[in-house]
Design an enzyme around this catalytic site. Structure first.
Site, PDB file in Angstrom:
ATOM      1  N   HIS A  90       0.891  -1.197  -0.205  1.00 53.61           N
ATOM      2  CA  HIS A  90       0.123  -0.072  -0.071  1.00 53.61           C
ATOM      3  C   HIS A  90       0.863   1.423   0.126  1.00 53.61           C
ATOM      4  O   HIS A  90       0.721   2.224   0.753  1.00 53.61           O
ATOM      5  CB  HIS A  90      -0.919  -0.037   1.232  1.00 53.61           C
ATOM      6  CG  HIS A  90      -1.450  -1.341   1.328  1.00 53.61           C
ATOM      7  ND1 HIS A  90      -2.214  -2.141   0.722  1.00 53.61           N
ATOM      8  CD2 HIS A  90      -1.399  -1.883   2.626  1.00 53.61           C
ATOM      9  CE1 HIS A  90      -2.769  -3.313   1.175  1.00 53.61           C
ATOM     10  NE2 HIS A  90      -2.107  -3.248   2.503  1.00 53.61           N
ATOM     11  N   CYS A  91       2.041   1.393  -0.727  1.00 52.48           N
ATOM     12  CA  CYS A  91       2.909   2.395  -0.703  1.00 52.48           C
ATOM     13  C   CYS A  91       3.582   2.691   0.406  1.00 52.48           C
ATOM     14  O   CYS A  91       4.139   3.640   0.764  1.00 52.48           O
ATOM     15  CB  CYS A  91       2.167   3.579  -1.223  1.00 52.48           C
ATOM     16  SG  CYS A  91       1.461   3.566  -2.888  1.00 52.48           S
ATOM     17  N   VAL A  92       3.496   1.597   1.306  1.00 48.39           N
ATOM     18  CA  VAL A  92       4.381   2.023   2.736  1.00 48.39           C
ATOM     19  C   VAL A  92       5.209   0.848   3.035  1.00 48.39           C
ATOM     20  O   VAL A  92       4.950   0.148   4.145  1.00 48.39           O
ATOM     21  CB  VAL A  92       3.187   2.271   4.021  1.00 48.39           C
ATOM     22  CG1 VAL A  92       3.879   3.008   4.974  1.00 48.39           C
ATOM     23  CG2 VAL A  92       2.005   3.245   3.422  1.00 48.39           C
TER      24      VAL A  92
END
Ligand SMILES: Cc1ncc(COP(=O)(O)O)c(C=O)c1O
Length: 282
Positions: free
Chosen positions: A238-240
């Site tokens: 999730h882009c993290v």
């Protein structure tokens, strides 16, 4: 690392605030890292992975107590679509959010800033319409916000975003929050009965964000089983990625509950999850 280098170009060093085991911003760690040299404290208002909400007003209070004049910047991409947000109540200096997360078009978003700070800031790029006067050696800029709007603007995007905001205002953000909270609480209760499922953090019901892992099943396989019932969830980091690394996992699955989500969708989601556990026989 590019972001360390970018900070260094401006004479800044970048450090990260820790999170507690429950996934909240560790305020003690923040307090310990603050110094008279701290220029900016930038935090996400609501985590897009953990669904936790950062008490920004408290962060502002901590900054004042420590006599810090650091600017407080909030990434409100996940809060503005889900519950009422007041920049005055939060005490932030700048706040940003994306249009596509408030049901508007992509490629546009909002930067809100305190007027005196925006007035002090130089333009971040130059182009058509943002100059007031120009000579071969000098230029003056349009007043805020014109000086930040170089070039032909994304007119369609901004008009669409305005329509999306009015749509949400018509429904009322309190109603949006109540809808999300009710569905998220129901889902969390269902999850608590499935020992194979591990939640990431302790999501706030108003966030509508429920990230999880299922023992022995890859998050992409979980998403695939959901897709069979026409439920689209996100799998990955999730882009993290740094947060997942800190949690000791490569990826997770995430159910995102929004205005359009209905109880029947979540019932299907739980069914998909149970099918998944049965099929992979964990
Ligand atoms: C908290 C948060 N910040 C920033 C972003 C990125 O926004 P954008 O796609 O507009 O760059 C996202 C999701 O995409 C997000 O969840």
């Amino acid at each position: 690392v590019p972001w360390q280098q970018a900070a260094a170009r401006h004479g800044l060093t970048l450090s990260f605030v820790k999170i507690t085991p429950a996934g909240e911003i560790d305020l003690e760690n923040l307090r310990a890292q603050l110094s008279p040299r701290t220029k900016i404290v930038s935090l996400s208002h609501c985590s897009n992975v953990l669904g936790t909400i950062t008490p920004l007003a408290l962060v502002k209070k901590i900054l004042s107590e420590q006599g810090s004049d650091a600017l407080l910047i909030a990434d409100a991409c996940q809060s503005v679509p889900h519950f009422p947000v007041s920049v005055a109540d939060l005490g932030v200096d700048f706040l940003v959010f994306s249009s596509h997360k408030v049901y508007g078009p992509s490629g546009v978003g909002v930067l809100w800033g305190r007027a005196p700070l925006l007035e002090q800031l130089p333009p971040y790029q130059t182009g058509g319409d943002m100059v007031q006067t120009v000579t071969p050696t000098t230029a003056t800029w349009q007043p805020v916000p014109g000086k930040f709007e170089a070039g032909t603007p994304n007119l369609e995007g901004v008009i669409g975003l305005g329509a999306a905001i009015r749509y949400l205002q018509t429904i009322g953000m309190e109603n949006v929050a109540a809808h999300t909270a009710q569905l998220t609480s129901w889902l969390l209760a269902q999850f608590s009965e499935l020992p194979e499922v591990t939640l990431l953090g302790q999501p706030h019901p108003e966030s509508g964000i429920v990230s999880f892992t299922v023992t022995g099943i890859h998050p992409h396989d979980v998403a695939e089983m959901f897709a069979e019932l026409n439920i689209c969830i996100r799998a990955g980091h999730h882009c993290v990625a740094p947060l997942h690394a800190q949690l000791g996992i490569a990826a997770s699955s995430r159910i995102s509950i929004g205005l359009y989500t209905e109880q029947s969708d979540l019932e299907k989601a739980v069914e998909a999850l149970k099918n998944c556990i049965q099929k992979f026989n964990v």
